[in-house]
Design an enzyme around this catalytic site. Sequence first.
Site, PDB file in Angstrom:
ATOM      1  CG  ASN A 147      -1.758   1.216   1.377  1.00  0.00           C
ATOM      2  OD1 ASN A 147      -1.815   2.035   0.455  1.00  0.00           O
ATOM      3  ND2 ASN A 147      -2.430   1.358   2.511  1.00  0.00           N
ATOM      4  CD1 TRP A 148       3.378   0.899  -2.883  1.00  0.00           C
ATOM      5  CD2 TRP A 148       3.703   2.159  -4.717  1.00  0.00           C
ATOM      6  NE1 TRP A 148       4.134   0.163  -3.773  1.00  0.00           N
ATOM      7  CE2 TRP A 148       4.347   0.911  -4.901  1.00  0.00           C
ATOM      8  CE3 TRP A 148       3.767   3.104  -5.734  1.00  0.00           C
ATOM      9  CZ2 TRP A 148       5.047   0.596  -6.078  1.00  0.00           C
ATOM     10  CZ3 TRP A 148       4.464   2.788  -6.904  1.00  0.00           C
ATOM     11  CH2 TRP A 148       5.104   1.549  -7.063  1.00  0.00           C
ATOM     12  CE  LYS A 149      -0.228   3.260   4.754  1.00  0.00           C
ATOM     13  NZ  LYS A 149      -0.190   3.383   6.195  1.00  0.00           N
ATOM     14  CG  HIS A 197      -5.763   1.899   5.413  1.00  0.00           C
ATOM     15  ND1 HIS A 197      -5.339   2.819   6.342  1.00  0.00           N
ATOM     16  CD2 HIS A 197      -4.731   1.046   5.214  1.00  0.00           C
ATOM     17  CE1 HIS A 197      -4.081   2.549   6.669  1.00  0.00           C
ATOM     18  NE2 HIS A 197      -3.689   1.474   6.002  1.00  0.00           N
ATOM     19  CD  GLU A 210      -3.086   5.468   6.768  1.00  0.00           C
ATOM     20  OE1 GLU A 210      -3.111   5.454   5.526  1.00  0.00           O
ATOM     21  OE2 GLU A 210      -2.160   4.939   7.427  1.00  0.00           O
ATOM     22  CD  GLU A 267      -3.198  -2.345   7.406  1.00  0.00           C
ATOM     23  OE1 GLU A 267      -2.158  -2.584   6.806  1.00  0.00           O
ATOM     24  OE2 GLU A 267      -3.845  -1.298   7.252  1.00  0.00           O
ATOM     25  N   GLY A 288       2.913   2.518  10.808  1.00  0.00           N
ATOM     26  CA  GLY A 288       3.851   3.621  10.634  1.00  0.00           C
ATOM     27  C   GLY A 288       4.584   4.023  11.899  1.00  0.00           C
ATOM     28  CB  SER A 301       5.723  -1.523  11.918  1.00  0.00           C
ATOM     29  OG  SER A 301       5.336  -0.179  12.125  1.00  0.00           O
ATOM     30  N   GLY A 361       3.018  -1.062   4.237  1.00  0.00           N
ATOM     31  CA  GLY A 361       3.019   0.371   3.954  1.00  0.00           C
ATOM     32  C   GLY A 361       4.429   0.840   3.626  1.00  0.00           C
ATOM     33  N   GLY A 362       5.079   1.461   4.584  1.00  0.00           N
ATOM     34  CA  GLY A 362       6.400   2.070   4.385  1.00  0.00           C
ATOM     35  C   GLY A 362       7.405   1.190   3.645  1.00  0.00           C
TER      36      GLY A 362
HETATM   37  P1  13P Z   1       3.254   0.535   7.676  1.00  0.00           P
HETATM   38  O1  13P Z   1       3.777  -0.750   7.068  1.00  0.00           O
HETATM   39  O2  13P Z   1       3.960   1.756   7.157  1.00  0.00           O
HETATM   40  O3  13P Z   1       3.178   0.468   9.150  1.00  0.00           O
HETATM   41  O4  13P Z   1       1.738   0.703   7.143  1.00  0.00           O
HETATM   42  C1  13P Z   1       0.870  -0.360   7.248  1.00  0.00           C
HETATM   43  C2  13P Z   1      -0.353  -0.030   6.493  1.00  0.00           C
HETATM   44  O5  13P Z   1      -1.104   0.843   6.892  1.00  0.00           O
HETATM   45  C3  13P Z   1      -0.623  -0.773   5.262  1.00  0.00           C
HETATM   46  O6  13P Z   1      -1.902  -0.534   4.805  1.00  0.00           O
END
Ligand code: 13P
Length: 253
Positions: free
Chosen positions: A9-11, A97, A99, A169, A175, A215, A236-237
């Site tokens: 997920n590149w956000k 998600h 967010e 998650e 993050g 993470s 994510g990251g």
């Molecule tokens: P991180 O891997 O950056 O913690 O993000 C997880 C995430 O929200 C994937 O959707």
Amino acid sequence: MKRKIVAGNWKMNLNYNEAKDLLKKLIEYKDKFDTTTELIICPPTLYLSAFAEVLNGHDWVSLGAQNSYTVDNGAFTGEVSPSQLKSLGIKYGIVGHSERREFFNEDYTLLSKKVKALLHHGLSPIFCCGEQLQVRDSNVYKEFVMKQIEASLFGLKADEIEKVIIAYEPIWAIGTGKTATAEQAQEIHALIRSRISKEFGEKVGANVGIIYGGSCKPDNAKELFAQKDIDGGLIGGASLNADDFLAIANSFE
Ligand code: 13P
């Protein structure tokens, strides 16, 4: 057999040139990816069309959208529909998600409609759930996560929920560099699987993909993915770095 699923997920990260560079690097690495892993990348929506063209004929990776709306078309400025995604050959769509739940007030009912709309067009929803730190500390986290799943997914039929990938998650791990331990993640994954088995039957429970996000990095993916009910990760990251994403995707036993 246990599924193996890794989605990036590149956000809302990377400008177009940076995103193209990352895609190029992933394509260079294509023969290094474990071919038995269901590999998905979810770049910003804006880039999906160009990425779909570049990846035309590539079957080692699929594209997913980070968000989509509930209806096919109409006066919904700024939204993207599952039928539009389908017309580009997009196969997956992230729904719910944390967010989006937090910053865009997406609630159970809206999420259930989004899930159904994706399924209607043959896309697989990647449905996210997970609790905030206060909920984890107050010890009602199991009930909290079950409620998210029941409220948005239990209106589906058995053959529909089988196509959904559930991503657990925990928000306190997103993050933050603070990963859930393999035991903490496995506890919730097992609970989700048993709840789905109870509602939709053992076969559906066994087949539904349940992945972990928060993470997840090359140094913890192996231990997480080795857990009985963890079928992979939503990254994510670390998905913004081709070497890390490759290492995570190849972290299954
Ligand atoms: P991180 O891997 O950056 O913690 O993000 C997880 C995430 O929200 C994937 O959707």
